[in-house]
Motif scaffolding. Sequence first.
Motif, PDB file in Angstrom:
ATOM      1  N   ARG A   1       1.043  -1.232   0.217  1.00 39.32           N
ATOM      2  CA  ARG A   1       0.170  -0.168  -0.222  1.00 39.32           C
ATOM      3  C   ARG A   1       0.662   1.493   0.145  1.00 39.32           C
ATOM      4  NH1 ARG A   1      -2.912  -1.337   5.127  1.00 39.32           N
ATOM      5  NH2 ARG A   1      -0.965  -1.918   6.234  1.00 39.32           N
ATOM      6  N   SER A   2       1.984   1.099   0.770  1.00 35.10           N
ATOM      7  CA  SER A   2       2.832   2.562   1.350  1.00 35.10           C
ATOM      8  C   SER A   2       4.203   2.320   1.461  1.00 35.10           C
ATOM      9  CB  SER A   2       2.366   3.515   2.077  1.00 35.10           C
ATOM     10  OG  SER A   2       3.161   4.558   1.796  1.00 35.10           O
ATOM     11  N   ASP A   3       5.098   2.817   1.578  1.00 38.52           N
ATOM     12  CA  ASP A   3       6.418   2.714   1.969  1.00 38.52           C
ATOM     13  C   ASP A   3       6.169   2.783   3.252  1.00 38.52           C
ATOM     14  OD1 ASP A   3       6.182   5.337   1.133  1.00 38.52           O
ATOM     15  OD2 ASP A   3       8.059   5.205  -0.120  1.00 38.52           O
TER      16      ASP A   3
ATOM     17  N   SER B   1       5.405  14.329  10.930  1.00 33.29           N
ATOM     18  CA  SER B   1       5.621  13.400   9.865  1.00 33.29           C
ATOM     19  C   SER B   1       5.659  15.360   9.024  1.00 33.29           C
ATOM     20  CB  SER B   1       3.655  13.516  10.194  1.00 33.29           C
ATOM     21  OG  SER B   1       2.858  14.572   9.937  1.00 33.29           O
ATOM     22  N   GLY B   2       5.433  14.308   7.574  1.00 31.00           N
ATOM     23  CA  GLY B   2       5.580  15.396   6.763  1.00 31.00           C
ATOM     24  C   GLY B   2       4.456  16.441   5.861  1.00 31.00           C
ATOM     25  N   THR B   3       3.513  15.694   6.262  1.00 28.21           N
ATOM     26  CA  THR B   3       2.733  16.672   6.749  1.00 28.21           C
ATOM     27  C   THR B   3       2.266  17.994   7.384  1.00 28.21           C
ATOM     28  OG1 THR B   3       0.233  15.105   6.113  1.00 28.21           O
ATOM     29  CG2 THR B   3      -0.572  16.941   6.664  1.00 28.21           C
ATOM     30  N   MET B   4       3.287  18.129   8.799  1.00 27.51           N
ATOM     31  CA  MET B   4       3.386  18.784   9.215  1.00 27.51           C
ATOM     32  C   MET B   4       4.627  19.864   8.612  1.00 27.51           C
ATOM     33  SD  MET B   4       3.853  18.925  13.713  1.00 27.51           S
ATOM     34  CE  MET B   4       2.711  18.263  14.280  1.00 27.51           C
TER      35      MET B   4
ATOM     36  N   HIS C   1       7.580  12.633  -7.186  1.00 28.43           N
ATOM     37  CA  HIS C   1       6.303  12.975  -7.432  1.00 28.43           C
ATOM     38  C   HIS C   1       5.600  11.829  -7.361  1.00 28.43           C
ATOM     39  CE1 HIS C   1       2.994  15.480  -7.836  1.00 28.43           C
ATOM     40  NE2 HIS C   1       3.578  16.204  -8.321  1.00 28.43           N
ATOM     41  N   ASN C   2       4.757  11.865  -6.050  1.00 28.36           N
ATOM     42  CA  ASN C   2       4.540  10.753  -5.553  1.00 28.36           C
ATOM     43  C   ASN C   2       2.774  10.660  -7.171  1.00 28.36           C
ATOM     44  OD1 ASN C   2       2.403   9.257  -4.270  1.00 28.36           O
ATOM     45  ND2 ASN C   2       2.263  10.013  -2.528  1.00 28.36           N
ATOM     46  N   ARG C   3       2.234  11.047  -6.884  1.00 28.63           N
ATOM     47  CA  ARG C   3       1.195  11.107  -7.776  1.00 28.63           C
ATOM     48  C   ARG C   3       0.848  10.990  -9.668  1.00 28.63           C
ATOM     49  NH1 ARG C   3      -4.798  11.020  -7.047  1.00 28.63           N
ATOM     50  NH2 ARG C   3      -5.400  12.730  -9.054  1.00 28.63           N
TER      51      ARG C   3
ATOM     52  N   LEU D   1      10.622  22.607  -1.399  1.00 26.31           N
ATOM     53  CA  LEU D   1      10.765  21.674  -1.847  1.00 26.31           C
ATOM     54  C   LEU D   1       9.523  20.460  -0.764  1.00 26.31           C
ATOM     55  CD1 LEU D   1      11.728  19.823  -4.223  1.00 26.31           C
ATOM     56  CD2 LEU D   1      13.261  18.882  -3.416  1.00 26.31           C
ATOM     57  N   ASP D   2       9.209  19.346  -0.973  1.00 28.66           N
ATOM     58  CA  ASP D   2       8.233  18.528  -0.889  1.00 28.66           C
ATOM     59  C   ASP D   2       9.306  17.083  -0.914  1.00 28.66           C
ATOM     60  OD1 ASP D   2       7.509  16.188   0.826  1.00 28.66           O
ATOM     61  OD2 ASP D   2       5.250  16.440  -0.397  1.00 28.66           O
ATOM     62  N   GLY D   3      10.911  17.062  -0.469  1.00 31.23           N
ATOM     63  CA  GLY D   3      11.321  16.147  -0.983  1.00 31.23           C
ATOM     64  C   GLY D   3      10.997  14.724  -0.123  1.00 31.23           C
ATOM     65  N   ALA D   4       9.840  14.379   0.517  1.00 33.65           N
ATOM     66  CA  ALA D   4       9.576  13.315   1.305  1.00 33.65           C
ATOM     67  C   ALA D   4      10.192  12.386   0.918  1.00 33.65           C
ATOM     68  CB  ALA D   4       7.795  13.019   1.113  1.00 33.65           C
ATOM     69  N   ARG D   5      10.485  12.141  -0.668  1.00 35.94           N
ATOM     70  CA  ARG D   5      11.377  10.621  -1.106  1.00 35.94           C
ATOM     71  C   ARG D   5      13.360  11.616  -1.499  1.00 35.94           C
ATOM     72  NH1 ARG D   5       6.015   9.419  -1.487  1.00 35.94           N
ATOM     73  NH2 ARG D   5       4.827   7.441  -0.101  1.00 35.94           N
ATOM     74  N   ILE D   6      12.907  12.337  -1.064  1.00 37.29           N
ATOM     75  CA  ILE D   6      13.756  13.239  -2.137  1.00 37.29           C
ATOM     76  C   ILE D   6      15.235  11.921  -2.661  1.00 37.29           C
ATOM     77  CG2 ILE D   6      15.297  13.840   0.050  1.00 37.29           C
ATOM     78  CD1 ILE D   6      16.262  16.680  -1.770  1.00 37.29           C
TER      79      ILE D   6
ATOM     80  N   SER E   1       9.891   8.316   7.685  1.00 43.33           N
ATOM     81  CA  SER E   1       9.319   6.313   7.965  1.00 43.33           C
ATOM     82  C   SER E   1       8.865   5.936   6.238  1.00 43.33           C
ATOM     83  CB  SER E   1       8.010   7.211   8.710  1.00 43.33           C
ATOM     84  OG  SER E   1       7.335   8.532   8.207  1.00 43.33           O
ATOM     85  N   LYS E   2       8.866   6.577   5.325  1.00 44.34           N
ATOM     86  CA  LYS E   2       8.702   6.241   4.275  1.00 44.34           C
ATOM     87  C   LYS E   2       9.768   5.365   4.097  1.00 44.34           C
ATOM     88  CE  LYS E   2       5.789   9.598   3.040  1.00 44.34           C
ATOM     89  NZ  LYS E   2       5.896  10.398   4.028  1.00 44.34           N
ATOM     90  N   GLY E   3      10.843   5.409   2.854  1.00 40.95           N
ATOM     91  CA  GLY E   3      11.545   4.520   2.381  1.00 40.95           C
ATOM     92  C   GLY E   3      12.798   3.979   2.978  1.00 40.95           C
TER      93      GLY E   3
ATOM     94  N   PHE F   1      -4.927   1.958  -9.681  1.00 37.41           N
ATOM     95  CA  PHE F   1      -3.975   1.634  -8.325  1.00 37.41           C
ATOM     96  C   PHE F   1      -2.608   1.601  -8.813  1.00 37.41           C
ATOM     97  CE2 PHE F   1      -4.024  -2.883 -10.552  1.00 37.41           C
ATOM     98  CZ  PHE F   1      -2.501  -2.941  -9.773  1.00 37.41           C
ATOM     99  N   ARG F   2      -2.031   1.747  -7.122  1.00 39.36           N
ATOM    100  CA  ARG F   2      -0.990   1.635  -6.750  1.00 39.36           C
ATOM    101  C   ARG F   2       0.166   0.907  -6.109  1.00 39.36           C
ATOM    102  NH1 ARG F   2       1.558   6.212  -2.376  1.00 39.36           N
ATOM    103  NH2 ARG F   2       0.878   5.192  -1.134  1.00 39.36           N
ATOM    104  N   MET F   3       1.586   0.660  -6.409  1.00 40.06           N
ATOM    105  CA  MET F   3       1.583  -0.148  -5.248  1.00 40.06           C
ATOM    106  C   MET F   3       3.271   0.652  -4.702  1.00 40.06           C
ATOM    107  SD  MET F   3       1.227  -4.380  -6.772  1.00 40.06           S
ATOM    108  CE  MET F   3      -0.338  -4.728  -6.553  1.00 40.06           C
TER     109      MET F   3
END
Length: 344
Positions: free
Chosen positions: A7-9, A59-62, A141-143, A170-175, A201-203, A315-317
């Motif tokens: 579902r997500s990393d 969190s990344g959102t915060m 870029h997620n989407r 830069l939203d570098g959640a997965r930089i 908390s991702k990759g 869908f996403r994997m």
Amino acid sequence: MRVIDLRSDTVTKPTPAMRAAMAAAEVGDDVFGDDPTVNLLEARAAEVLGKEAALFLPSGTMANLVALLSHTNPGDEVILGDQSHVFQYEVGGVARVAGLVTRTLANRPDGTLDPADLRAAIRPETVHSPGSRLLCLENTHNRCGGAVLPLAAVEELADIAHGRGVVVHLDGARIFNAAVALGVPAAALAAPCDSVSFCFSKGLGAPVGSVLCGSRGFIARARRFRKLLGGGMRQAGVLAAAALYALEHHRDRLTEDHENARRLAEGLGTLGPFRPVAPQTNIVVVEVADGRVDDWLEAFAAEGVLAVAFGPGRFRMVTHLDVGRADIHEALARITRLVGARQR
Ligand code: TLP
């Protein structure tokens, strides 16, 4: 049956070595600035991203919201991609909490924005109009299916913004996925931007946490906004230890996730109902050519393979630390059986 959770990393569990680092962490009250492990993590994150200072957040959102708040005043305008995480998935905090006007530009399929669109969109503050104050980019870029924004594209967009007095976040959640895919240091991707957030908390596989990096003055402002939002944590060193462990040990292995994503997409592409977009990193977006997404996801789940719906007909994997090459083969075998059974 082993559940293969794609579902997500974000679903990874801390490894034994990471848990040992958490258990051994020295801690203090981080709101007083007393947590040595948080202080170490912030210093190390700033160094890795090539910025003066950093702030640990839950969190990344915060992290993104604190960046928006710290760069702007209420009523300012932020320019961002229409597919960006900030615009799509952060519950409208940009308007509701930061009080910003959002000007969305169409994301191109590669996750970038058209420089001409950006030039046309930037506007000065006048007696009538809000002024464009901030540009937000996202890498990977997620989407857009984990697309990697090329450094030249980020530089061009940041130059346009800076030339017109607009700062860049830069939203570098997965930089680090982007850095590994391009074979460049993450600091090079962050360099054109005034601030950058990324997620542990991702990759990287930590249980909790993100960091926001930027100039000393910016991070001092950000520290107050983190407190405002209730993100000032106390003995957070337990979490920072996991993040530090992830930062030091789990960056290089992201290439494995990228290879697994490629294998997964290739396998799915051989099955009639699915049209995977060739992944650049660890995110596989799949268009469903035959059947309803929800029906497929339900059938996958019954076989112990989890994925999420990702826009109409898709869908996403996502591959990550807790799914190995054998799991990808197993997931493909289960899905292949399902497709075969449906076609009979
Ligand atoms: N993304 C999550 C979901 O919210 C969609 C995921 O499973 O991919 N920026 C980007 C680019 C992200 O992908 C995410 C999380 C965030 C920010 C927010 O991070 P968290 O979930 O820590 O608030």
